[in-house]
Enzyme design. Structure first.
Site, PDB file in Angstrom:
ATOM      1  N   TRP A   1       0.889  -1.168   0.000  1.00  0.00           N
ATOM      2  CA  TRP A   1       0.000   0.000   0.000  1.00  0.00           C
ATOM      3  C   TRP A   1       0.918   1.207   0.000  1.00  0.00           C
ATOM      4  O   TRP A   1       1.664   1.446   0.949  1.00  0.00           O
ATOM      5  CB  TRP A   1      -0.876  -0.009   1.254  1.00  0.00           C
ATOM      6  CG  TRP A   1      -1.764   1.196   1.411  1.00  0.00           C
ATOM      7  CD1 TRP A   1      -1.360   2.497   1.573  1.00  0.00           C
ATOM      8  CD2 TRP A   1      -3.199   1.230   1.438  1.00  0.00           C
ATOM      9  NE1 TRP A   1      -2.443   3.328   1.694  1.00  0.00           N
ATOM     10  CE2 TRP A   1      -3.585   2.580   1.611  1.00  0.00           C
ATOM     11  CE3 TRP A   1      -4.177   0.256   1.328  1.00  0.00           C
ATOM     12  CZ2 TRP A   1      -4.911   2.971   1.697  1.00  0.00           C
ATOM     13  CZ3 TRP A   1      -5.501   0.640   1.413  1.00  0.00           C
ATOM     14  CH2 TRP A   1      -5.877   1.978   1.591  1.00  0.00           C
TER      15      TRP A   1
ATOM     16  N   TRP B   1      12.058   8.378  -2.234  1.00  0.00           N
ATOM     17  CA  TRP B   1      11.909   9.295  -3.364  1.00  0.00           C
ATOM     18  C   TRP B   1      12.077   8.538  -4.692  1.00  0.00           C
ATOM     19  O   TRP B   1      12.791   8.960  -5.594  1.00  0.00           O
ATOM     20  CB  TRP B   1      12.915  10.440  -3.254  1.00  0.00           C
ATOM     21  CG  TRP B   1      12.681  11.372  -2.107  1.00  0.00           C
ATOM     22  CD1 TRP B   1      12.099  11.082  -0.904  1.00  0.00           C
ATOM     23  CD2 TRP B   1      13.041  12.758  -2.048  1.00  0.00           C
ATOM     24  NE1 TRP B   1      12.073  12.196  -0.108  1.00  0.00           N
ATOM     25  CE2 TRP B   1      12.641  13.237  -0.775  1.00  0.00           C
ATOM     26  CE3 TRP B   1      13.660  13.623  -2.940  1.00  0.00           C
ATOM     27  CZ2 TRP B   1      12.839  14.555  -0.383  1.00  0.00           C
ATOM     28  CZ3 TRP B   1      13.866  14.940  -2.531  1.00  0.00           C
ATOM     29  CH2 TRP B   1      13.458  15.404  -1.270  1.00  0.00           C
TER      30      TRP B   1
ATOM     31  N   ASP C   1      12.041   5.368   3.825  1.00  0.00           N
ATOM     32  CA  ASP C   1      12.598   6.365   4.736  1.00  0.00           C
ATOM     33  C   ASP C   1      11.565   6.853   5.744  1.00  0.00           C
ATOM     34  O   ASP C   1      11.920   7.440   6.767  1.00  0.00           O
ATOM     35  CB  ASP C   1      13.124   7.558   3.936  1.00  0.00           C
ATOM     36  CG  ASP C   1      12.050   8.186   3.048  1.00  0.00           C
ATOM     37  OD1 ASP C   1      11.441   7.446   2.252  1.00  0.00           O
ATOM     38  OD2 ASP C   1      11.816   9.410   3.154  1.00  0.00           O
TER      39      ASP C   1
ATOM     40  N   TYR D   1       1.422   5.543   7.114  1.00  0.00           N
ATOM     41  CA  TYR D   1       2.161   4.758   6.129  1.00  0.00           C
ATOM     42  C   TYR D   1       3.476   4.254   6.725  1.00  0.00           C
ATOM     43  O   TYR D   1       3.820   3.073   6.611  1.00  0.00           O
ATOM     44  CB  TYR D   1       2.428   5.599   4.883  1.00  0.00           C
ATOM     45  CG  TYR D   1       3.362   4.958   3.896  1.00  0.00           C
ATOM     46  CD1 TYR D   1       2.956   3.861   3.132  1.00  0.00           C
ATOM     47  CD2 TYR D   1       4.661   5.439   3.720  1.00  0.00           C
ATOM     48  CE1 TYR D   1       3.821   3.264   2.230  1.00  0.00           C
ATOM     49  CE2 TYR D   1       5.522   4.853   2.811  1.00  0.00           C
ATOM     50  CZ  TYR D   1       5.105   3.772   2.070  1.00  0.00           C
ATOM     51  OH  TYR D   1       5.953   3.182   1.177  1.00  0.00           O
TER      52      TYR D   1
END
Length: 230
Positions: free
Chosen positions: A7, A97, A48, A71
Site C-alpha cells: 500500500w 523518493w 525512509d 504509512y
C-alpha cells in the site's frame, strides 16, 4: 522472494490505516512465514518514512525508528515481520523518493508540468535522495546473488537534494530554464500525512556486503533516459 506488493498511497493511509496495515504489515508477515516454511530468502522493500525526519546527518541502518505517519507505521510493521520471522534469510531494503519509467511519480509529474506551466512552486525544506527504480532493481538482484549478512540495508541513490533542487535538475535535463522553479515552504502544500523533513539515509552497511553505495542521484537521473530534452 522479492515482495513488490505494498500500500503506497501515503495520504490515504492516514484514514485507512487498518487497510494499509493489512497489506504492509500482516501481508508481509504471511509472506515471511511462507518463506520460512520453504527455506526461501526474502527481500522486503521499505521506506525512509520509518524515521521522523528530525536528524541532521544521514540515518544509519541501525538508527532508532519513529514514523510520523500511518504509512510509515505500517511499513515498519512489515520490516519487523521480516526481521523477526527470518533472522537468517530476511532482508529489508529501505528506499526513498523513488521514480521509474512508468506510473505516477515526482519526475514524470514535473516533466509534464514543464510543458504547461510558465513557473512552478516546489518545496525546498524537505531533503532526501531521489532514487531511480532501475538502480534499486539492480541492487536487489546483486543482493540476492550474494546473500550477505541479513538485516537492514539502505537502498537509495547517493547524495541528497530538496524537491526544489530535483525539479531544477529535471528542467535542466529537459533543456528548460531552471529559474522557472520557485522555492517554497512545505506549509504552502499541506498534506493529510506529515512528511519527514530530512530523509537522507546512510549507506555504510553495503561495505559489509562487499558492495559500493548506489551512485549519485544526478547521474542516475541523467542515465535513466526518461527525460527527453526539448
Amino acid at each position: 522472494v522479492v515482495n513488490c506488493a505494498a500500500w503506497t498511497a501515503v495520504d490515504d493511509a492516514e484514514t485507512h490505516e487498518d487497510e494499509a496495515l493489512a497489506v504492509n504489515g500482516h501481508g508481509v508477515r504471511a509472506l515471511a512465514e511462507a518463506c520460512e516454511r520453504l527455506g526461501a530468502l526474502m527481500i522486503q522493500p521499505s521506506t525512509d518514512y520509518v524515521f521522523d525526519g528530525t536528524a541532521v546527518e544521514p540515518y544509519p541502518e541501525d538508527a532508532p525508528t519513529s514514523p510520523v505517519n500511518a504509512y510509515g507505521r505500517t511499513k515498519l510493521a512489515g520490516e519487523r515481520a521480516v526481521l523477526d520471522t527470518l533472522p537468517h534469510t530476511g532482508y529489508v531494503l529501505r528506499t526513498a523518493w523513488l521514480y521509474g519509467a512508468a506510473g505516477r511519480n515526482f519526475v514524470s509529474t514535473i516533466a509534464g508540468l514543464e510543458r504547461t506551466r510558465p513557473t512552478l512552486d516546489v518545496v525546498d525544506d524537505q531533503l532526501g535522495q531521489p532514487t531511480w527504480a532501475g538502480d534499486l532493481a539492480a541492487r536487489i538482484v546483486e543482493l540476492a546473488g550474494i546473500a550477505p549478512e541479513p538485516g537492514v540495508y539502505h537502498a537509495t541513490c547517493s547524495g541528497r537534494a530538496s524537491w526544489y533542487e530535483l525539479a531544477r535538475e529535471i528542467f535542466t535535463l529537459l533543456g528548460a530554464d531552471p529559474e522557472r522553479i520557485r522555492p517554497v515552504s512545505s506549509k504552502e502544500f499541506p498534506r493529510p500525512a506529515p512528511r519527514p523533513a530530512y530523509s537522507v539515509l546512510g549507506h555504510d552497511r553495503w561495505a559489509t556486503a562487499g558492495l559500493p553505495p548506489m551512485r549519485d542521484w544526478r547521474e542516475a537521473l541523467r542515465d535513466s533516459r526518461i527525460l527527453v530534452s526539448g
